[in-house]
Write a protein that holds these residues in place. Structure first.
Motif, PDB file in Angstrom:
ATOM      1  N   ASP A  82       0.858  -1.182   0.000  1.00 27.24           N
ATOM      2  CA  ASP A  82       0.000   0.000   0.000  1.00 27.24           C
ATOM      3  C   ASP A  82       0.898   1.238   0.000  1.00 27.24           C
ATOM      4  N   LEU A  83       1.169   1.763  -1.188  1.00 26.69           N
ATOM      5  CA  LEU A  83       2.099   2.886  -1.303  1.00 26.69           C
ATOM      6  C   LEU A  83       1.539   4.160  -0.673  1.00 26.69           C
ATOM      7  N   THR A  84       0.224   4.301  -0.674  1.00 28.14           N
ATOM      8  CA  THR A  84      -0.368   5.472  -0.040  1.00 28.14           C
ATOM      9  C   THR A  84      -0.106   5.463   1.461  1.00 28.14           C
ATOM     10  N   ALA A  85      -0.213   4.286   2.083  1.00 24.24           N
ATOM     11  CA  ALA A  85       0.059   4.169   3.516  1.00 24.24           C
ATOM     12  C   ALA A  85       1.538   4.381   3.808  1.00 24.24           C
ATOM     13  N   LEU A  86       2.414   3.927   2.892  1.00 22.57           N
ATOM     14  CA  LEU A  86       3.844   4.193   3.062  1.00 22.57           C
ATOM     15  C   LEU A  86       4.120   5.686   2.944  1.00 22.57           C
ATOM     16  N   TYR A  87       3.496   6.310   1.975  1.00 18.38           N
ATOM     17  CA  TYR A  87       3.656   7.737   1.741  1.00 18.38           C
ATOM     18  C   TYR A  87       3.343   8.535   3.009  1.00 18.38           C
ATOM     19  N   ALA A  88       2.233   8.180   3.648  1.00 18.97           N
ATOM     20  CA  ALA A  88       1.802   8.884   4.858  1.00 18.97           C
ATOM     21  C   ALA A  88       2.409   8.286   6.125  1.00 18.97           C
ATOM     22  N   TRP A  89       3.128   7.200   5.982  1.00 25.33           N
ATOM     23  CA  TRP A  89       3.724   6.432   7.089  1.00 25.33           C
ATOM     24  C   TRP A  89       2.653   6.051   8.119  1.00 25.33           C
ATOM     25  N   THR A  90       1.582   5.452   7.594  1.00 25.13           N
ATOM     26  CA  THR A  90       0.487   4.981   8.438  1.00 25.13           C
ATOM     27  C   THR A  90       0.242   3.494   8.267  1.00 25.13           C
ATOM     28  N   VAL A 103       8.973  10.362   5.543  1.00 22.28           N
ATOM     29  CA  VAL A 103       9.255   9.874   4.194  1.00 22.28           C
ATOM     30  C   VAL A 103       9.562  11.069   3.289  1.00 22.28           C
ATOM     31  N   THR A 104      10.652  10.976   2.538  1.00 22.67           N
ATOM     32  CA  THR A 104      10.976  12.044   1.584  1.00 22.67           C
ATOM     33  C   THR A 104      10.918  11.575   0.138  1.00 22.67           C
ATOM     34  N   CYS A 105      10.963  10.248  -0.073  1.00 26.92           N
ATOM     35  CA  CYS A 105      10.905   9.734  -1.441  1.00 26.92           C
ATOM     36  C   CYS A 105      10.432   8.290  -1.451  1.00 26.92           C
ATOM     37  N   ILE A 106       9.512   7.975  -2.337  1.00 28.52           N
ATOM     38  CA  ILE A 106       9.092   6.594  -2.601  1.00 28.52           C
ATOM     39  C   ILE A 106       9.467   6.266  -4.037  1.00 28.52           C
ATOM     40  N   ILE A 107      10.109   5.120  -4.223  1.00 28.47           N
ATOM     41  CA  ILE A 107      10.630   4.730  -5.532  1.00 28.47           C
ATOM     42  C   ILE A 107      10.033   3.388  -5.926  1.00 28.47           C
ATOM     43  N   VAL A 108       9.450   3.321  -7.104  1.00 29.50           N
ATOM     44  CA  VAL A 108       8.842   2.080  -7.595  1.00 29.50           C
ATOM     45  C   VAL A 108       9.262   1.863  -9.041  1.00 29.50           C
ATOM     46  N   ASP A 109       9.911   0.750  -9.315  1.00 30.84           N
ATOM     47  CA  ASP A 109      10.270   0.352 -10.673  1.00 30.84           C
ATOM     48  C   ASP A 109       9.408  -0.852 -11.020  1.00 30.84           C
ATOM     49  N   VAL A 110       8.289  -0.598 -11.678  1.00 30.62           N
ATOM     50  CA  VAL A 110       7.321  -1.666 -11.963  1.00 30.62           C
ATOM     51  C   VAL A 110       7.923  -2.714 -12.885  1.00 30.62           C
ATOM     52  N   GLN A 111       8.659  -2.266 -13.900  1.00 28.73           N
ATOM     53  CA  GLN A 111       9.215  -3.185 -14.886  1.00 28.73           C
ATOM     54  C   GLN A 111      10.139  -4.212 -14.249  1.00 28.73           C
ATOM     55  N   ASN A 112      10.949  -3.774 -13.259  1.00 31.08           N
ATOM     56  CA  ASN A 112      11.930  -4.664 -12.635  1.00 31.08           C
ATOM     57  C   ASN A 112      11.511  -5.140 -11.253  1.00 31.08           C
ATOM     58  N   CYS A 113      10.267  -4.871 -10.873  1.00 36.98           N
ATOM     59  CA  CYS A 113       9.736  -5.334  -9.585  1.00 36.98           C
ATOM     60  C   CYS A 113      10.578  -4.869  -8.405  1.00 36.98           C
ATOM     61  N   LEU A 114      10.920  -3.584  -8.390  1.00 39.33           N
ATOM     62  CA  LEU A 114      11.757  -3.030  -7.333  1.00 39.33           C
ATOM     63  C   LEU A 114      11.006  -1.924  -6.602  1.00 39.33           C
ATOM     64  N   GLN A 115      11.258  -1.826  -5.314  1.00 41.21           N
ATOM     65  CA  GLN A 115      10.611  -0.795  -4.507  1.00 41.21           C
ATOM     66  C   GLN A 115      11.562  -0.354  -3.405  1.00 41.21           C
ATOM     67  N   ALA A 116      11.556   0.943  -3.080  1.00 46.39           N
ATOM     68  CA  ALA A 116      12.415   1.479  -2.029  1.00 46.39           C
ATOM     69  C   ALA A 116      11.798   2.756  -1.495  1.00 46.39           C
ATOM     70  N   PHE A 117      12.244   3.166  -0.321  1.00 47.10           N
ATOM     71  CA  PHE A 117      11.888   4.489   0.166  1.00 47.10           C
ATOM     72  C   PHE A 117      13.085   5.121   0.853  1.00 47.10           C
ATOM     73  N   VAL A 118      13.075   6.449   0.891  1.00 44.48           N
ATOM     74  CA  VAL A 118      14.114   7.232   1.551  1.00 44.48           C
ATOM     75  C   VAL A 118      13.408   8.203   2.481  1.00 44.48           C
ATOM     76  N   GLY A 119      13.989   8.446   3.643  1.00 44.87           N
ATOM     77  CA  GLY A 119      13.391   9.386   4.573  1.00 44.87           C
ATOM     78  C   GLY A 119      14.326   9.720   5.711  1.00 44.87           C
ATOM     79  N   VAL A 120      13.817  10.482   6.658  1.00 43.95           N
ATOM     80  CA  VAL A 120      14.625  10.953   7.778  1.00 43.95           C
ATOM     81  C   VAL A 120      14.051  10.430   9.087  1.00 43.95           C
ATOM     82  N   ASP A 121      14.907   9.779   9.871  1.00 49.41           N
ATOM     83  CA  ASP A 121      14.564   9.360  11.230  1.00 49.41           C
ATOM     84  C   ASP A 121      15.193  10.379  12.164  1.00 49.41           C
ATOM     85  N   HIS A 122      14.369  11.236  12.757  1.00 50.90           N
ATOM     86  CA  HIS A 122      14.893  12.319  13.578  1.00 50.90           C
ATOM     87  C   HIS A 122      15.426  11.811  14.909  1.00 50.90           C
ATOM     88  N   LYS A 123      14.909  10.684  15.387  1.00 51.81           N
ATOM     89  CA  LYS A 123      15.430  10.115  16.634  1.00 51.81           C
ATOM     90  C   LYS A 123      16.839   9.585  16.436  1.00 51.81           C
TER      91      LYS A 123
END
Length: 373
Positions: A82-90, A103-123
């Motif tokens: 659920d990319l929307t839930a990842l986007y909102a971190w819920t 979350v600062t970036c969500i990355i999805v490569d549909v063709q190669n079945c790849l997924q990643a996210f980048v963000g900041v953990d302030h703790k």
């Protein structure tokens, strides 16, 4: 779930028989310590949680359990479809020690079945990069492939270093490399030159290794930390030595009898050609009924750690849980179908303003991106 685990476990006997025939055998200040190699890191929890047994066996390396538990939650969350839930971190896995992650970036490569996210953990005062492993419903086939895959590709600018072609290409020849690099650069610009933690499980851990190496070369070895879970081997001894030099702040978590860290196979009689792990391994296993995290030696192939498990007892089911956290896809349909459906839904939600945020998030899908403010 039971049926799925039995299907996964069914891969082990075939792999066991093949490897048994191949006769595989073990080879004879005040900055806070993350529990990686370097005690000079400026980030981490205020104090480590040492409730579980941690066996250092004379190693100067210190394992930070609480930090590892937070990172394994990121490695699990990236499997959510659920990319929307990842986007909102819920999402259902976006809580506990990762609560408040930005979350600062969500990355999805549909063709190669790849997924990643980048963000900041302030703790943690760190930028997190999480890369997902295989989502296909045929993990047993993926494990069998690992037995026969050969080292084919010379690693650039490193004499004699060879790496697994598939893992190398999954990062360097897809959307992941430019998207992650840009996301990390932007996050450091907006939030300061924070350290970077890269993580992934299974194939995601292998891809995360190439990501960490790339980021270490770009941003400096002291600024990049890698923690993977159930990662397979990715290259030969020359590459492992090169990797350890440029990404010294590395932990490879292994769990009990997990079969994947044993693949592709290690042939002790072919020291130059065989796949070899880079250090440092921390082995999670039971000792007298207690969960123990054993800090292994600096060889990458400590015979007293997960390699001490006899081939007949290797397990695929131990691959799906680390530190009590479930790490597997929440949807085992064909990867491209799942990613395509999730990406389409996220785009629809963004277009209709269903997703609202007071911050800037990049959504990078396939070969294009949209900026959401």
């Amino acid at each position: 779930m039971d049926r799925r685990r039995r299907a996964v476990e069914s891969a082990a006997p075939a792999a066991v028989m093949v490897l048994l025939l191949l006769s595989i055998a073990p080879a004879g200040g005040a900055r806070r310590d993350w529990g990686f190699r370097s005690p000079s890191s400026s980030v981490g929890f205020t104090e480590p949680n040492t409730k579980p047994d941690v066996k250092n066996n004379g190693q100067t390396f210190v394992f930070n359990y609480t930090l590892a538990k937070a990172i394994v939650e990121y490695a699990s969350a990236v499997y959510m479809t659920d990319l929307t839930a990842l986007y909102a971190w819920t999402c259902s896995r976006c809580n506990d020690l990762t609560r408040g992650f930005e979350v600062t970036c969500i990355i999805v490569d549909v063709q190669n079945c790849l997924q990643a996210f980048v963000g900041v953990d302030h703790k943690l005062n760190a930028i997190i990069v999480a890369i997902r492993g295989t989502q296909e419903n045929s993990i047993q086939n993926w494990i069998k492939d690992m037995i026969w895959k050969q080292v084919k590709l010379n690693y650039p600018n490193v004499p004699n270093a060879k790496v697994h072609t598939g893992f190398y290409s999954s990062y360097n020849n897809t959307l992941l490399r430019p998207a992650i690099t840009n996301a990390v650069r932007k996050a450091r610009k907006l939030h300061g030159a924070r350290d970077i933690i890269v993580t992934g499980h299974s194939m995601g851990g292998a891809i995360a290794s190439f990501c960490a190496l790339d980021l270490a070369i770009r941003f400096g070895s002291n600024n990049v930390h890698l923690m993977t879970f159930g990662q397979p081997r990715v290259g030969n001894a020359a590459f492992a030595s090169y990797f350890a030099k440029y990404v010294p702040n590395t932990i490879r978590m292994t769990h009990e009898r997990d079969i994947v860290p044993h693949l592709p196979p290690y042939f002790f009689f072919l020291p130059r050609l065989t796949y070899r792990h880079f250090p440092r391994e921390v082995w999670e296993h039971e000792v007298d009924g207690n969960t123990t995290f054993q800090v292994c030696d600096g060889s990458g192939e400590d015979p007293n750690c997960c390699r001490s498990v006899f081939v007949l007892f290797w397990s695929a089911s131990d691959h799906l849980t680390y530190m009590g956290v479930k790490i597997e896809a929440d949807d085992w349909s064909t990867c491209r179908i799942v990613l395509g459906r999730s990406a389409e839904q996220l785009q629809m939600n963004l277009a209709s303003n269903i997703v609202t945020s007071g911050r800037s998030v990049d959504v990078v899908i396939a070969d294009y991106s949209v900026q959401v403010d």
